[in-house]
Design an enzyme around this catalytic site. Structure first.
Site, PDB file in Angstrom:
ATOM      1  N   LYS A  48       0.826  -1.254  -0.015  1.00  0.00           N
ATOM      2  CA  LYS A  48      -0.121  -0.153  -0.068  1.00  0.00           C
ATOM      3  C   LYS A  48       0.839   1.202   0.062  1.00  0.00           C
ATOM      4  CE  LYS A  48      -3.236  -2.286   3.165  1.00  0.00           C
ATOM      5  NZ  LYS A  48      -3.505  -2.323   4.660  1.00  0.00           N
ATOM      6  N   GLY A  49       2.125   1.134   0.308  1.00  0.00           N
ATOM      7  CA  GLY A  49       3.048   2.270   0.781  1.00  0.00           C
ATOM      8  C   GLY A  49       3.215   3.317  -0.411  1.00  0.00           C
ATOM      9  N   ASP A 106       7.937   2.479  -2.443  1.00  0.00           N
ATOM     10  CA  ASP A 106       8.155   3.666  -1.303  1.00  0.00           C
ATOM     11  C   ASP A 106       9.294   3.772  -0.827  1.00  0.00           C
ATOM     12  OD1 ASP A 106       7.542   1.364  -0.343  1.00  0.00           O
ATOM     13  OD2 ASP A 106       6.168   1.989   1.151  1.00  0.00           O
ATOM     14  N   ASP A 109      14.723  -1.240   1.373  1.00  0.00           N
ATOM     15  CA  ASP A 109      15.307  -1.624   2.961  1.00  0.00           C
ATOM     16  C   ASP A 109      16.328  -2.513   2.558  1.00  0.00           C
ATOM     17  OD1 ASP A 109      14.996  -0.921   5.707  1.00  0.00           O
ATOM     18  OD2 ASP A 109      14.323  -3.018   5.906  1.00  0.00           O
TER      19      ASP A 109
HETATM   20  P1  IMP Z   1      12.624  -4.853   1.698  1.00  0.00           P
HETATM   21  O1  IMP Z   1      13.365  -3.887   1.052  1.00  0.00           O
HETATM   22  O2  IMP Z   1      12.289  -5.931   1.181  1.00  0.00           O
HETATM   23  O3  IMP Z   1      13.276  -5.011   3.274  1.00  0.00           O
HETATM   24  O4  IMP Z   1      11.178  -4.115   2.096  1.00  0.00           O
HETATM   25  C1  IMP Z   1      10.808  -2.994   1.893  1.00  0.00           C
HETATM   26  C2  IMP Z   1       9.415  -2.713   2.575  1.00  0.00           C
HETATM   27  O5  IMP Z   1       9.320  -2.502   4.007  1.00  0.00           O
HETATM   28  C3  IMP Z   1       8.846  -1.413   1.994  1.00  0.00           C
HETATM   29  O6  IMP Z   1       8.107  -1.428   0.780  1.00  0.00           O
HETATM   30  C4  IMP Z   1       8.057  -0.882   3.255  1.00  0.00           C
HETATM   31  O7  IMP Z   1       6.849  -1.608   3.115  1.00  0.00           O
HETATM   32  C5  IMP Z   1       8.599  -1.605   4.408  1.00  0.00           C
HETATM   33  N1  IMP Z   1       9.717  -0.502   5.001  1.00  0.00           N
HETATM   34  C6  IMP Z   1      11.007  -0.732   5.104  1.00  0.00           C
HETATM   35  N2  IMP Z   1      11.410   0.338   5.738  1.00  0.00           N
HETATM   36  C7  IMP Z   1      10.309   1.051   6.198  1.00  0.00           C
HETATM   37  C8  IMP Z   1      10.419   2.412   7.144  1.00  0.00           C
HETATM   38  O8  IMP Z   1      11.174   2.940   7.508  1.00  0.00           O
HETATM   39  N3  IMP Z   1       8.988   2.778   7.087  1.00  0.00           N
HETATM   40  C9  IMP Z   1       7.973   1.963   6.766  1.00  0.00           C
HETATM   41  N4  IMP Z   1       7.949   1.042   6.083  1.00  0.00           N
HETATM   42  C10 IMP Z   1       9.141   0.518   5.839  1.00  0.00           C
HETATM   43 MG    MG Z   2       6.020  -1.203   0.283  1.00  0.00          MG
END
Ligand code: IMP
Ligand code: MG
Length: 195
Positions: A48-49, A106, A109
């Protein structure tokens, strides 16, 4: 101080800066995505982000583009299902071969979600796959993944607003903020209460 400012430690990126970042990203994309006959640009919003970012970005695009949505989650390393991408919503299309897919995220990470999602879209035969992310936390990476367009790199802090949530709250903030430590702790404890 009133809600929601009272829950914030500080504003990291204000509305004006967000605006400038998104305009810059749109300029880059408009330069790179010239219309090609028999090809379609598909903006793929990762729910949703990315809802707010996708809307703001699309309003600035001057290239013809379709919009679709995907909702996925991925298990990180160390869990039983490591490596798996779970679809909650995935576009049911049969025209992947003609699509130049621009995945709109969005924040990146660990990089797990996007590396798996882009792999998946490539495997479906998309003509091209690129990624635009509003925010990037490079210091948190677990897999080698780089977006094609990055709004802003941020330090390793938990951020909310402009679509990003803390336990499903704060998505509607018109800025990117860092919640107070106690607010993060309370939300995390509520999500997984101690027995
Ligand atoms: P990753 O890169 O697979 O770890 O996932 C990234 C997802 O984790 C993003 O799309 C967000 O939904 C969530 N996420 C990572 N860091 C944050 C943050 O600082 N605030 C809110 N959501 C986050
Ligand atoms: Mg996301």
């Amino acid at each position: 101080m009133n809600y929601p400012m009272c829950d914030m430690q500080r504003v990291l990126i204000d509305t004006e800066e967000l605006d400038a970042i998104i305009s810059r990203l749109a300029d880059q994309i408009n330069r790179d995505y010239a219309p090609v006959p028999s090809r379609t640009t598909l903006i793929l919003c990762v729910l949703k982000g990315s809802l707010f970012f996708t809307a703001a970005l699309m309003q600035r695009l001057t290239v013809p583009a379709e919009l679709d949505f995907v909702k996925v989650s991925s298990y990180g390393k160390g869990t039983e299902s490591s490596g798996e991408l779970i679809d909650h919503l995935f576009p049911q299309r049969n025209d992947w071969q003609s699509l130049d897919v621009l995945v709109v995220e969005d924040i990146i990470d660990s990089g797990n979600t996007l590396s798996r999602l882009t792999e998946r879209i490539r495997a479906l035969g998309a003509a091209s796959v690129r990624v635009v992310t509003l925010l990037d936390k490079p210091s948190r990476r677990q897999v080698d993944f780089r977006a094609d367009y990055t709004g802003r790199e941020i330090p390793n802090a938990f951020v909310v607003g402009f679509g990003l949530d803390l336990a499903e709250q704060y998505r509607g903030l018109p800025f990117i903020g860092i919640p107070r430590e106690d607010v993060i702790r309370a939300a995390t404890e509520q999500a997984s209460p101690q027995k």
